[in-house]
Design a protein around this motif. Sequence first.
Motif, PDB file in Angstrom:
ATOM      1  N   SER A   1      39.367  42.072  31.619  1.00 21.85           N
ATOM      2  CA  SER A   1      39.482  42.432  33.036  1.00 21.85           C
ATOM      3  C   SER A   1      38.304  41.907  33.839  1.00 21.85           C
ATOM      4  CB  SER A   1      39.566  43.960  33.174  1.00 21.85           C
ATOM      5  OG  SER A   1      40.711  44.463  32.524  1.00 21.85           O
TER       6      SER A   1
ATOM      7  N   TRP B   1      38.769  39.726  37.030  1.00 21.55           N
ATOM      8  CA  TRP B   1      38.524  40.329  38.337  1.00 21.55           C
ATOM      9  C   TRP B   1      37.059  40.422  38.708  1.00 21.55           C
ATOM     10  CZ3 TRP B   1      41.885  44.772  36.150  1.00 21.55           C
ATOM     11  CH2 TRP B   1      43.215  44.347  36.081  1.00 21.55           C
TER      12      TRP B   1
ATOM     13  N   HIS C   1      35.009  43.657  40.507  1.00 21.20           N
ATOM     14  CA  HIS C   1      36.017  44.652  40.876  1.00 21.20           C
ATOM     15  C   HIS C   1      36.645  45.328  39.667  1.00 21.20           C
ATOM     16  CE1 HIS C   1      35.449  43.219  44.858  1.00 21.20           C
ATOM     17  NE2 HIS C   1      36.086  42.074  44.681  1.00 21.20           N
ATOM     18  N   ALA C   2      36.428  44.801  38.474  1.00 15.88           N
ATOM     19  CA  ALA C   2      37.002  45.407  37.271  1.00 15.88           C
ATOM     20  C   ALA C   2      36.466  46.811  37.045  1.00 15.88           C
ATOM     21  CB  ALA C   2      36.716  44.529  36.055  1.00 15.88           C
TER      22      ALA C   2
END
Length: 258
Positions: free
Chosen positions: A224, A228, A231-232
Amino acid sequence: MQPHQSEVRGGMRIEWDTPIKMDVASIVPVRHGAVVTCTPYTLRFAVLLTVANSFLDANTYLVRGGVFANLQTGNVIFFAIHLSERHWGDSLSRLWPMFAFIAGVVLSSHIKSGRVDKVAAQPLRWTMASQAAVLAGFGFLPATLPHSLVVVPISFLGGIQIGLFRSIGDLAYMPLATTGNLMRVVEAGYDFFVEKNSNSRRAFMVYACVIGAFAAGAIAGAFSTRAWGLHAIWVPAGLLAVTLILFVIDEREGTASK
Protein backbone atom coordinates in the motif's frame (compact mmCIF):
# COMPACT_ATOMS: atom_id res chain seq x y z
CA MET A 1 -16.10 -24.93 26.13
CA GLN A 2 -14.41 -22.57 28.54
CA PRO A 3 -16.08 -21.91 31.92
CA HIS A 4 -18.27 -18.80 32.10
CA GLN A 5 -17.10 -16.19 34.58
CA SER A 6 -18.23 -12.76 35.67
CA GLU A 7 -17.14 -9.92 37.90
CA VAL A 8 -18.76 -6.75 39.20
CA ARG A 9 -16.57 -3.66 38.83
CA GLY A 10 -17.61 -0.07 39.43
CA GLY A 11 -21.32 -0.85 39.34
CA MET A 12 -21.21 -2.95 36.16
CA ARG A 13 -21.17 -6.67 35.63
CA ILE A 14 -18.56 -7.93 33.19
CA GLU A 15 -18.81 -11.45 31.79
CA TRP A 16 -16.31 -13.47 29.80
CA ASP A 17 -15.63 -17.05 28.76
CA THR A 18 -12.01 -17.37 29.91
CA PRO A 19 -10.07 -15.96 32.83
CA ILE A 20 -8.55 -12.56 32.14
CA LYS A 21 -6.46 -10.11 34.07
CA MET A 22 -8.57 -7.08 34.86
CA ASP A 23 -5.89 -4.39 35.14
CA VAL A 24 -7.48 -1.46 33.33
CA ALA A 25 -10.03 0.73 35.03
CA SER A 26 -13.33 1.22 33.21
CA ILE A 27 -12.66 -1.42 30.55
CA VAL A 28 -16.02 -0.83 28.87
CA PRO A 29 -18.03 1.71 30.86
CA VAL A 30 -21.75 1.07 30.39
CA ARG A 31 -25.00 1.70 32.20
CA HIS A 32 -25.45 0.22 35.67
CA GLY A 33 -26.00 -3.51 35.64
CA ALA A 34 -25.30 -4.03 31.94
CA VAL A 35 -23.57 -7.19 30.78
CA VAL A 36 -20.69 -6.42 28.44
CA THR A 37 -17.91 -8.06 26.49
CA CYS A 38 -14.39 -6.97 27.46
CA THR A 39 -13.53 -5.57 24.04
CA PRO A 40 -9.77 -5.02 24.59
CA TYR A 41 -9.38 -8.70 25.52
CA THR A 42 -11.04 -10.16 22.42
CA LEU A 43 -9.22 -11.78 19.52
CA ARG A 44 -10.86 -9.51 16.94
CA PHE A 45 -9.58 -6.43 18.77
CA ALA A 46 -6.08 -7.92 18.97
CA VAL A 47 -6.07 -8.75 15.26
CA LEU A 48 -7.07 -5.22 14.27
CA LEU A 49 -4.44 -3.73 16.56
CA THR A 50 -1.71 -6.08 15.31
CA VAL A 51 -2.47 -5.49 11.63
CA ALA A 52 -2.46 -1.72 12.16
CA ASN A 53 0.87 -1.77 14.00
CA SER A 54 2.79 -3.95 11.55
CA PHE A 55 1.32 -1.88 8.70
CA LEU A 56 2.61 1.28 10.41
CA ASP A 57 6.14 -0.05 10.78
CA ALA A 58 6.29 -0.96 7.10
CA ASN A 59 4.91 2.46 6.21
CA THR A 60 7.24 4.54 8.38
CA TYR A 61 10.26 2.49 7.33
CA LEU A 62 9.54 3.11 3.65
CA VAL A 63 8.48 6.76 3.66
CA ARG A 64 9.66 8.23 6.95
CA GLY A 65 13.42 7.85 6.93
CA GLY A 66 13.82 4.11 7.43
CA VAL A 67 12.76 4.31 11.08
CA PHE A 68 10.50 1.79 12.81
CA ALA A 69 7.76 3.64 14.67
CA ASN A 70 6.78 0.70 16.88
CA LEU A 71 9.55 -1.90 16.66
CA GLN A 72 11.98 -0.45 19.17
CA THR A 73 14.30 -3.47 19.01
CA GLY A 74 15.14 -2.53 15.44
CA ASN A 75 15.70 1.08 16.43
CA VAL A 76 18.12 0.07 19.18
CA ILE A 77 20.16 -2.01 16.72
CA PHE A 78 20.23 0.71 14.07
CA PHE A 79 21.14 3.28 16.72
CA ALA A 80 24.14 1.20 17.74
CA ILE A 81 25.22 0.65 14.12
CA HIS A 82 25.01 4.34 13.23
CA LEU A 83 26.77 5.27 16.44
CA SER A 84 29.66 2.95 15.66
CA GLU A 85 29.92 4.56 12.22
CA ARG A 86 29.85 8.05 13.80
CA HIS A 87 26.72 9.00 11.90
CA TRP A 88 25.42 11.15 14.72
CA GLY A 89 22.31 12.43 12.96
CA ASP A 90 21.16 8.95 11.99
CA SER A 91 21.78 7.73 15.53
CA LEU A 92 19.62 10.46 17.02
CA SER A 93 16.85 9.71 14.54
CA ARG A 94 16.58 6.26 16.15
CA LEU A 95 16.85 7.57 19.70
CA TRP A 96 13.87 9.93 19.84
CA PRO A 97 11.28 7.24 18.94
CA MET A 98 12.58 5.14 21.83
CA PHE A 99 12.15 8.01 24.29
CA ALA A 100 8.64 8.66 22.95
CA PHE A 101 7.79 4.97 23.31
CA ILE A 102 8.89 5.03 26.95
CA ALA A 103 6.76 8.10 27.59
CA GLY A 104 3.77 6.29 26.06
CA VAL A 105 4.24 3.33 28.39
CA VAL A 106 4.36 5.71 31.36
CA LEU A 107 1.08 7.28 30.26
CA SER A 108 -0.51 3.85 29.85
CA SER A 109 0.40 3.07 33.47
CA HIS A 110 -1.28 6.30 34.52
CA ILE A 111 -4.41 5.30 32.60
CA LYS A 112 -4.44 1.83 34.16
CA SER A 113 -4.17 3.34 37.62
CA GLY A 114 -7.68 4.75 37.21
CA ARG A 115 -6.63 8.35 37.84
CA VAL A 116 -7.60 9.39 34.31
CA ASP A 117 -11.19 8.26 34.97
CA LYS A 118 -11.59 11.25 37.25
CA VAL A 119 -11.08 13.71 34.39
CA ALA A 120 -12.18 11.72 31.33
CA ALA A 121 -14.88 9.07 31.13
CA GLN A 122 -14.18 5.97 29.03
CA PRO A 123 -10.41 6.54 28.73
CA LEU A 124 -9.81 3.53 26.47
CA ARG A 125 -12.22 4.84 23.87
CA TRP A 126 -10.57 8.24 23.98
CA THR A 127 -7.21 6.55 23.59
CA MET A 128 -8.25 4.67 20.44
CA ALA A 129 -10.07 7.69 19.02
CA SER A 130 -7.02 9.90 19.53
CA GLN A 131 -4.73 7.40 17.84
CA ALA A 132 -7.02 7.02 14.83
CA ALA A 133 -7.35 10.81 14.49
CA VAL A 134 -3.60 11.42 14.76
CA LEU A 135 -2.77 8.80 12.13
CA ALA A 136 -5.44 10.15 9.80
CA GLY A 137 -4.00 13.64 10.18
CA PHE A 138 -0.49 12.45 9.33
CA GLY A 139 -1.76 11.33 5.93
CA PHE A 140 -2.22 14.98 5.00
CA LEU A 141 1.30 16.05 5.96
CA PRO A 142 3.80 16.64 3.13
CA ALA A 143 6.82 14.43 2.52
CA THR A 144 9.08 17.44 3.06
CA LEU A 145 8.18 17.51 6.76
CA PRO A 146 10.96 16.23 9.05
CA HIS A 147 10.37 12.53 9.56
CA SER A 148 10.75 12.77 13.33
CA LEU A 149 7.61 14.93 13.57
CA VAL A 150 5.62 11.92 12.38
CA VAL A 151 7.56 8.92 13.66
CA VAL A 152 8.03 10.15 17.23
CA PRO A 153 4.29 10.69 17.93
CA ILE A 154 3.51 7.27 16.44
CA SER A 155 6.10 5.71 18.76
CA PHE A 156 4.43 7.47 21.67
CA LEU A 157 1.07 6.00 20.66
CA GLY A 158 2.68 2.57 20.32
CA GLY A 159 3.94 2.79 23.89
CA ILE A 160 0.41 3.51 25.08
CA GLN A 161 -0.92 0.52 23.16
CA ILE A 162 1.58 -1.99 24.46
CA GLY A 163 0.98 -0.79 27.99
CA LEU A 164 -2.81 -1.13 27.78
CA PHE A 165 -3.46 -4.04 25.45
CA ARG A 166 -1.46 -7.21 26.06
CA SER A 167 -4.04 -9.93 26.70
CA ILE A 168 -6.46 -12.03 24.69
CA GLY A 169 -8.59 -13.60 27.37
CA ASP A 170 -6.08 -15.27 29.66
CA LEU A 171 -3.33 -15.32 27.01
CA ALA A 172 -0.56 -12.72 26.92
CA TYR A 173 0.52 -11.41 23.50
CA MET A 174 2.43 -8.52 21.92
CA PRO A 175 0.53 -6.20 19.54
CA LEU A 176 3.66 -4.39 18.29
CA ALA A 177 6.10 -7.23 17.60
CA THR A 178 6.01 -10.92 16.78
CA THR A 179 9.04 -12.52 18.45
CA GLY A 180 7.26 -13.27 21.71
CA ASN A 181 4.18 -14.49 19.85
CA LEU A 182 6.33 -16.85 17.77
CA MET A 183 7.80 -18.33 20.92
CA ARG A 184 4.35 -18.81 22.44
CA VAL A 185 2.84 -20.44 19.34
CA VAL A 186 5.72 -22.95 19.21
CA GLU A 187 5.34 -23.77 22.90
CA ALA A 188 1.58 -24.15 22.57
CA GLY A 189 1.99 -26.22 19.40
CA TYR A 190 4.46 -28.56 21.06
CA ASP A 191 2.19 -28.96 24.05
CA PHE A 192 -0.80 -29.72 21.81
CA PHE A 193 0.71 -31.88 19.06
CA VAL A 194 3.47 -33.65 20.99
CA GLU A 195 2.25 -33.71 24.58
CA LYS A 196 -1.37 -34.21 23.43
CA ASN A 197 -2.64 -31.52 25.77
CA SER A 198 -5.98 -30.50 24.30
CA ASN A 199 -6.07 -27.38 26.48
CA SER A 200 -3.24 -25.89 24.40
CA ARG A 201 -5.18 -26.04 21.15
CA ARG A 202 -6.88 -22.69 21.75
CA ALA A 203 -3.58 -20.98 22.59
CA PHE A 204 -1.97 -22.39 19.45
CA MET A 205 -4.83 -21.13 17.27
CA VAL A 206 -4.90 -17.69 18.88
CA TYR A 207 -1.16 -17.09 18.54
CA ALA A 208 -1.14 -18.42 14.99
CA CYS A 209 -3.91 -15.98 14.14
CA VAL A 210 -2.05 -13.04 15.71
CA ILE A 211 1.19 -13.93 13.90
CA GLY A 212 -0.70 -14.22 10.63
CA ALA A 213 -2.25 -10.81 11.26
CA PHE A 214 1.17 -9.28 11.90
CA ALA A 215 2.57 -10.72 8.67
CA ALA A 216 -0.50 -9.66 6.70
CA GLY A 217 -0.30 -6.14 8.06
CA ALA A 218 3.38 -5.79 7.13
CA ILE A 219 2.75 -7.10 3.62
CA ALA A 220 -0.26 -4.84 3.16
CA GLY A 221 1.73 -1.92 4.53
CA ALA A 222 4.58 -2.47 2.10
CA PHE A 223 2.39 -2.80 -1.00
CA SER A 224 0.00 0.00 0.00
CA THR A 225 2.83 2.39 0.79
CA ARG A 226 4.47 1.77 -2.57
CA ALA A 227 1.13 2.38 -4.26
CA TRP A 228 -0.23 5.33 -2.24
CA GLY A 229 2.84 6.72 -0.51
CA LEU A 230 2.18 8.83 2.56
CA HIS A 231 -1.58 8.42 2.23
CA ALA A 232 -1.33 4.70 3.02
CA ILE A 233 -1.30 5.62 6.70
CA TRP A 234 -5.05 6.16 6.41
CA VAL A 235 -5.45 2.36 6.36
CA PRO A 236 -4.23 1.75 9.94
CA ALA A 237 -6.13 4.88 11.00
CA GLY A 238 -9.28 3.24 9.67
CA LEU A 239 -8.50 -0.04 11.45
CA LEU A 240 -8.14 1.75 14.78
CA ALA A 241 -11.42 3.56 14.11
CA VAL A 242 -13.07 0.16 13.70
CA THR A 243 -12.02 -0.74 17.25
CA LEU A 244 -14.21 2.12 18.45
CA ILE A 245 -17.15 0.51 16.69
CA LEU A 246 -16.41 -2.72 18.55
CA PHE A 247 -16.69 -0.91 21.87
CA VAL A 248 -20.11 0.44 20.90
CA ILE A 249 -21.35 -2.90 19.55
CA ASP A 250 -20.24 -4.81 22.64
CA GLU A 251 -21.89 -2.25 24.90
CA ARG A 252 -25.19 -2.39 23.03
CA GLU A 253 -25.20 -6.18 22.92
CA GLY A 254 -24.50 -6.26 26.63
CA THR A 255 -27.29 -3.78 27.35
CA ALA A 256 -29.71 -5.77 25.20
CA SER A 257 -28.93 -8.96 27.13
CA LYS A 258 -29.59 -7.30 30.46
